[in-house]
Motif scaffolding. Structure first.
Motif, PDB file in Angstrom:
ATOM      1  N   ASP A   1      10.992   4.241   3.427  1.00 50.09           N
ATOM      2  CA  ASP A   1      11.415   4.099   2.036  1.00 50.09           C
ATOM      3  C   ASP A   1      10.196   3.744   1.183  1.00 50.09           C
ATOM      4  O   ASP A   1       9.788   2.591   1.094  1.00 50.09           O
ATOM      5  CB  ASP A   1      12.485   3.012   1.919  1.00 50.09           C
ATOM      6  N   LEU A   2       9.600   4.743   0.558  1.00 52.66           N
ATOM      7  CA  LEU A   2       8.367   4.519  -0.199  1.00 52.66           C
ATOM      8  C   LEU A   2       8.585   3.673  -1.445  1.00 52.66           C
ATOM      9  O   LEU A   2       7.659   3.026  -1.935  1.00 52.66           O
ATOM     10  CB  LEU A   2       7.745   5.863  -0.583  1.00 52.66           C
ATOM     11  N   SER A   3       9.821   3.661  -1.958  1.00 52.54           N
ATOM     12  CA  SER A   3      10.100   2.818  -3.128  1.00 52.54           C
ATOM     13  C   SER A   3       9.977   1.343  -2.761  1.00 52.54           C
ATOM     14  O   SER A   3       9.442   0.540  -3.532  1.00 52.54           O
ATOM     15  CB  SER A   3      11.496   3.113  -3.683  1.00 52.54           C
ATOM     16  N   LYS A   4      10.446   0.977  -1.552  1.00 53.29           N
ATOM     17  CA  LYS A   4      10.312  -0.414  -1.089  1.00 53.29           C
ATOM     18  C   LYS A   4       8.850  -0.736  -0.796  1.00 53.29           C
ATOM     19  O   LYS A   4       8.381  -1.843  -1.078  1.00 53.29           O
ATOM     20  CB  LYS A   4      11.160  -0.633   0.164  1.00 53.29           C
ATOM     21  N   ALA A   5       8.127   0.227  -0.236  1.00 55.15           N
ATOM     22  CA  ALA A   5       6.706   0.021   0.026  1.00 55.15           C
ATOM     23  C   ALA A   5       5.943  -0.212  -1.276  1.00 55.15           C
ATOM     24  O   ALA A   5       5.064  -1.074  -1.353  1.00 55.15           O
ATOM     25  CB  ALA A   5       6.137   1.232   0.762  1.00 55.15           C
TER      26      ALA A   5
ATOM     27  N   ILE B   1      -7.064   0.227  10.675  1.00 59.40           N
ATOM     28  CA  ILE B   1      -6.192  -0.645  11.467  1.00 59.40           C
ATOM     29  C   ILE B   1      -4.759  -0.395  11.019  1.00 59.40           C
ATOM     30  O   ILE B   1      -4.440  -0.500   9.833  1.00 59.40           O
ATOM     31  CB  ILE B   1      -6.551  -2.135  11.266  1.00 59.40           C
ATOM     32  N   ILE B   2      -3.885  -0.070  11.954  1.00 61.07           N
ATOM     33  CA  ILE B   2      -2.484   0.230  11.651  1.00 61.07           C
ATOM     34  C   ILE B   2      -1.615  -0.858  12.286  1.00 61.07           C
ATOM     35  O   ILE B   2      -1.655  -1.054  13.503  1.00 61.07           O
ATOM     36  CB  ILE B   2      -2.051   1.608  12.205  1.00 61.07           C
ATOM     37  N   ILE B   3      -0.844  -1.561  11.466  1.00 58.45           N
ATOM     38  CA  ILE B   3       0.009  -2.644  11.960  1.00 58.45           C
ATOM     39  C   ILE B   3       1.469  -2.260  11.745  1.00 58.45           C
ATOM     40  O   ILE B   3       1.903  -2.062  10.601  1.00 58.45           O
ATOM     41  CB  ILE B   3      -0.290  -3.976  11.243  1.00 58.45           C
ATOM     42  N   PHE B   4       2.219  -2.149  12.835  1.00 59.42           N
ATOM     43  CA  PHE B   4       3.641  -1.838  12.740  1.00 59.42           C
ATOM     44  C   PHE B   4       4.437  -3.146  12.620  1.00 59.42           C
ATOM     45  O   PHE B   4       4.648  -3.839  13.616  1.00 59.42           O
ATOM     46  CB  PHE B   4       4.097  -1.024  13.949  1.00 59.42           C
ATOM     47  N   ALA B   5       4.837  -3.463  11.391  1.00 59.83           N
ATOM     48  CA  ALA B   5       5.587  -4.692  11.110  1.00 59.83           C
ATOM     49  C   ALA B   5       7.082  -4.379  11.040  1.00 59.83           C
ATOM     50  O   ALA B   5       7.759  -4.673  10.050  1.00 59.83           O
ATOM     51  CB  ALA B   5       5.097  -5.321   9.810  1.00 59.83           C
ATOM     52  N   ILE B   6       7.568  -3.756  12.106  1.00 61.46           N
ATOM     53  CA  ILE B   6       8.979  -3.387  12.208  1.00 61.46           C
ATOM     54  C   ILE B   6       9.475  -3.813  13.593  1.00 61.46           C
ATOM     55  O   ILE B   6       8.673  -4.023  14.504  1.00 61.46           O
ATOM     56  CB  ILE B   6       9.199  -1.873  11.994  1.00 61.46           C
TER      57      ILE B   6
ATOM     58  N   ILE C   1       7.163  -1.425  -4.120  1.00 58.78           N
ATOM     59  CA  ILE C   1       7.517  -2.738  -4.683  1.00 58.78           C
ATOM     60  C   ILE C   1       6.666  -3.839  -4.059  1.00 58.78           C
ATOM     61  O   ILE C   1       6.106  -4.692  -4.752  1.00 58.78           O
ATOM     62  CB  ILE C   1       9.023  -3.027  -4.474  1.00 58.78           C
ATOM     63  N   LEU C   2       6.549  -3.820  -2.727  1.00 52.67           N
ATOM     64  CA  LEU C   2       5.744  -4.828  -2.041  1.00 52.67           C
ATOM     65  C   LEU C   2       4.274  -4.692  -2.405  1.00 52.67           C
ATOM     66  O   LEU C   2       3.580  -5.687  -2.631  1.00 52.67           O
ATOM     67  CB  LEU C   2       5.931  -4.701  -0.525  1.00 52.67           C
ATOM     68  N   ALA C   3       3.798  -3.474  -2.488  1.00 56.58           N
ATOM     69  CA  ALA C   3       2.392  -3.237  -2.843  1.00 56.58           C
ATOM     70  C   ALA C   3       2.075  -3.781  -4.233  1.00 56.58           C
ATOM     71  O   ALA C   3       1.029  -4.415  -4.441  1.00 56.58           O
ATOM     72  CB  ALA C   3       2.084  -1.745  -2.776  1.00 56.58           C
ATOM     73  N   ASN C   4       2.977  -3.573  -5.176  1.00 60.86           N
ATOM     74  CA  ASN C   4       2.747  -4.049  -6.549  1.00 60.86           C
ATOM     75  C   ASN C   4       2.702  -5.573  -6.617  1.00 60.86           C
ATOM     76  O   ASN C   4       1.963  -6.142  -7.435  1.00 60.86           O
ATOM     77  CB  ASN C   4       3.841  -3.521  -7.481  1.00 60.86           C
ATOM     78  N   GLN C   5       3.488  -6.230  -5.756  1.00 58.70           N
ATOM     79  CA  GLN C   5       3.517  -7.696  -5.774  1.00 58.70           C
ATOM     80  C   GLN C   5       2.179  -8.304  -5.370  1.00 58.70           C
ATOM     81  O   GLN C   5       1.818  -9.384  -5.844  1.00 58.70           O
ATOM     82  CB  GLN C   5       4.623  -8.205  -4.842  1.00 58.70           C
TER      83      GLN C   5
ATOM     84  N   VAL D   1      -3.363  -0.641   7.251  1.00 56.08           N
ATOM     85  CA  VAL D   1      -2.074  -0.047   6.911  1.00 56.08           C
ATOM     86  C   VAL D   1      -0.962  -0.909   7.505  1.00 56.08           C
ATOM     87  O   VAL D   1      -0.974  -1.209   8.704  1.00 56.08           O
ATOM     88  CB  VAL D   1      -1.953   1.389   7.459  1.00 56.08           C
ATOM     89  N   ILE D   2      -0.034  -1.332   6.670  1.00 51.52           N
ATOM     90  CA  ILE D   2       1.142  -2.074   7.131  1.00 51.52           C
ATOM     91  C   ILE D   2       2.337  -1.135   7.065  1.00 51.52           C
ATOM     92  O   ILE D   2       2.721  -0.685   5.977  1.00 51.52           O
ATOM     93  CB  ILE D   2       1.415  -3.315   6.256  1.00 51.52           C
ATOM     94  N   TYR D   3       2.905  -0.837   8.233  1.00 48.36           N
ATOM     95  CA  TYR D   3       4.112  -0.003   8.263  1.00 48.36           C
ATOM     96  C   TYR D   3       5.308  -0.953   8.272  1.00 48.36           C
ATOM     97  O   TYR D   3       5.602  -1.602   9.269  1.00 48.36           O
ATOM     98  CB  TYR D   3       4.127   0.905   9.485  1.00 48.36           C
ATOM     99  N   GLY D   4       5.994  -1.028   7.138  1.00 48.87           N
ATOM    100  CA  GLY D   4       7.131  -1.935   6.997  1.00 48.87           C
ATOM    101  C   GLY D   4       7.024  -2.705   5.698  1.00 48.87           C
ATOM    102  O   GLY D   4       5.939  -2.814   5.109  1.00 48.87           O
ATOM    103  N   TYR D   5       8.141  -3.242   5.260  1.00 48.93           N
ATOM    104  CA  TYR D   5       8.154  -3.960   3.973  1.00 48.93           C
ATOM    105  C   TYR D   5       9.151  -5.118   4.005  1.00 48.93           C
ATOM    106  O   TYR D   5       9.621  -5.580   2.973  1.00 48.93           O
ATOM    107  CB  TYR D   5       8.503  -2.998   2.818  1.00 48.93           C
ATOM    108  N   GLY D   6       9.455  -5.607   5.213  1.00 49.34           N
ATOM    109  CA  GLY D   6      10.351  -6.751   5.362  1.00 49.34           C
ATOM    110  C   GLY D   6       9.611  -8.066   5.211  1.00 49.34           C
ATOM    111  O   GLY D   6       8.473  -8.115   4.725  1.00 49.34           O
ATOM    112  N   GLY D   7      10.261  -9.148   5.664  1.00 51.70           N
ATOM    113  CA  GLY D   7       9.700 -10.484   5.488  1.00 51.70           C
ATOM    114  C   GLY D   7       8.360 -10.681   6.167  1.00 51.70           C
ATOM    115  O   GLY D   7       7.426 -11.242   5.581  1.00 51.70           O
ATOM    116  N   MET D   8       8.223 -10.219   7.410  1.00 47.19           N
ATOM    117  CA  MET D   8       6.963 -10.402   8.113  1.00 47.19           C
ATOM    118  C   MET D   8       5.863  -9.496   7.552  1.00 47.19           C
ATOM    119  O   MET D   8       4.694  -9.883   7.509  1.00 47.19           O
ATOM    120  CB  MET D   8       7.147 -10.150   9.610  1.00 47.19           C
ATOM    121  N   ALA D   9       6.243  -8.300   7.128  1.00 48.44           N
ATOM    122  CA  ALA D   9       5.263  -7.428   6.469  1.00 48.44           C
ATOM    123  C   ALA D   9       4.727  -8.112   5.216  1.00 48.44           C
ATOM    124  O   ALA D   9       3.516  -8.121   4.968  1.00 48.44           O
ATOM    125  CB  ALA D   9       5.909  -6.094   6.113  1.00 48.44           C
TER     126      ALA D   9
END
Length: 346
Positions: A124-128, A151-156, A130-134, A96-104
């Protein structure tokens, strides 16, 4: 078009086909090497081997009268794609990646490439989504994602973790491996280690030693064990990152912070000062230097642009690293020494 040009172009077409065939064969050999590395638990990147290959390419370039600049342009691409095809999944993990920025995005790219099951979540699930679809992953609401993942990774940013800990952490994390990717560990490590005792999750801190780039194959990632992670947990995560194409480095918090004081705090301090000095001097001297870039300055200018783009992150690191004040003072003193040396003859 003359008959001679047409004939020569036909020859070039034949050569191009041979080049493509040879590249395909080289990648196939790299793929086989990747399987052998997996069986021997060896990292994808072998810096000594890359150095020898580069030296051999340059030697052959001289033999066949090819400019070094062409070799330096081609070889990084060959290295990158050779390492990409060497990635072989070990044990598939639910991540699980928590975050949707550049490092995520960077982490998602390499984990999805390695074949792990990846879910992206956040406020923001809409941003999550978008990244998931990519990267052909899935997105989930935070609580559902934590239930699903191992495994839970906090990418924030660490401040976001500290200020929203009640929302981010719950007893649903019990027994799971939790990682942060903060550049500075001084404050966040103690906080999450204590929280891991309370909520009974396995805390292993990490720090990707690369910026927000896609498919960072061959790059390094720091692993910092905590008191709530066992030797087996560390071995598991070390293999997880290695078999996903990264080079793990295991260390402790103090060593990490001291190393980052040099490679991040000091380097960024100088680069920020250099960037400001260049612009100030351009105005002071009344000159447009854009047409006068040397080769070295052109490469340096690319770094300065990245520094500007990441300035908010850099400032955060400067504030959080416990050795920042000492580093900046020493850095300034060393510049003064160089100035005195250069002006000593006056």
């Amino acid at each position: 078009m003359t008959e001679e040009i047409a004939r020569l172009r036909e020859e070039i077409d034949k050569v191009d086909e041979q080049l493509v065939k040879l590249i395909s064969y080289r990648l196939e050999l790299s793929r086989k090497i990747g399987k052998a590395k997996l069986n021997s638990n060896i990292s994808v990147t072998d810096e000594n081997r890359e150095t020898k290959v580069r030296e051999r390419w340059i030697s052959n370039a001289k033999k066949y009268n090819i400019p070094n600049s062409l070799v330096e342009s081609i070889l990084p691409l060959i290295f990158s794609y050779s390492k990409l095809v060497q990635i072989n999944l070990g044990e598939k993990e639910k991540v699980v990646i928590y975050g949707y920025g550049g490092m995520a995005r960077s982490i998602v790219s390499i984990l999805s490439l390695a074949g792990h099951e990846v879910s992206i979540t956040g406020r923001d699930l809409s941003k999550a989504e978008i990244l998931a679809n990519q990267f052909k992953c899935v997105s989930m609401a935070p609580l559902r994602a934590v239930d699903w993942g191992d495994i839970i990774i906090f990418a924030i940013p660490p401040n976001a973790i500290l200020s929203n800990s009640n929302e981010l952490f719950s007893d649903k994390l019990k027994g799971k491996v939790v990682m942060d990717i903060s550049s500075s560990k001084f404050e966040i490590f103690k906080f999450l280690e204590e929280l891991s005792r309370k909520l009974e999750f396995k805390y292993i801190s990490t720090h990707p030693l690369f910026g927000p780039i896609e498919y960072p194959v061959g790059e390094r990632i720091v692993i910092i064990p905590s008191q709530t992670s066992s030797n087996n947990d560390i071995i598991r995560i070390e293999n997880f990152w290695r078999k996903s194409g990264l080079v793990p480095i295991i260390t402790d918090v103090e060593t990490h912070e001291k190393a980052m004081a040099i490679v991040q705090v000091l380097a960024h301090y100088y680069l920020l000062g250099l960037s400001n000095a260049i612009e100030t001097l351009s105005l002071e001297l009344g000159v447009d230097y854009s047409n006068f870039h040397t080769t070295n300055f052109r490469e340096l200018n690319k770094i300065l642009k990245r520094v500007k783009d990441l300035k908010s992150v850099i400032i955060e690191i400067q504030k959080q690293n416990p050795y920042s004040y000492k580093v900046r003072n020493i850095g300034l003193e060393e510049l003064k020494k160089i100035k005195e040396e250069l002006e000593g003859g006056k």
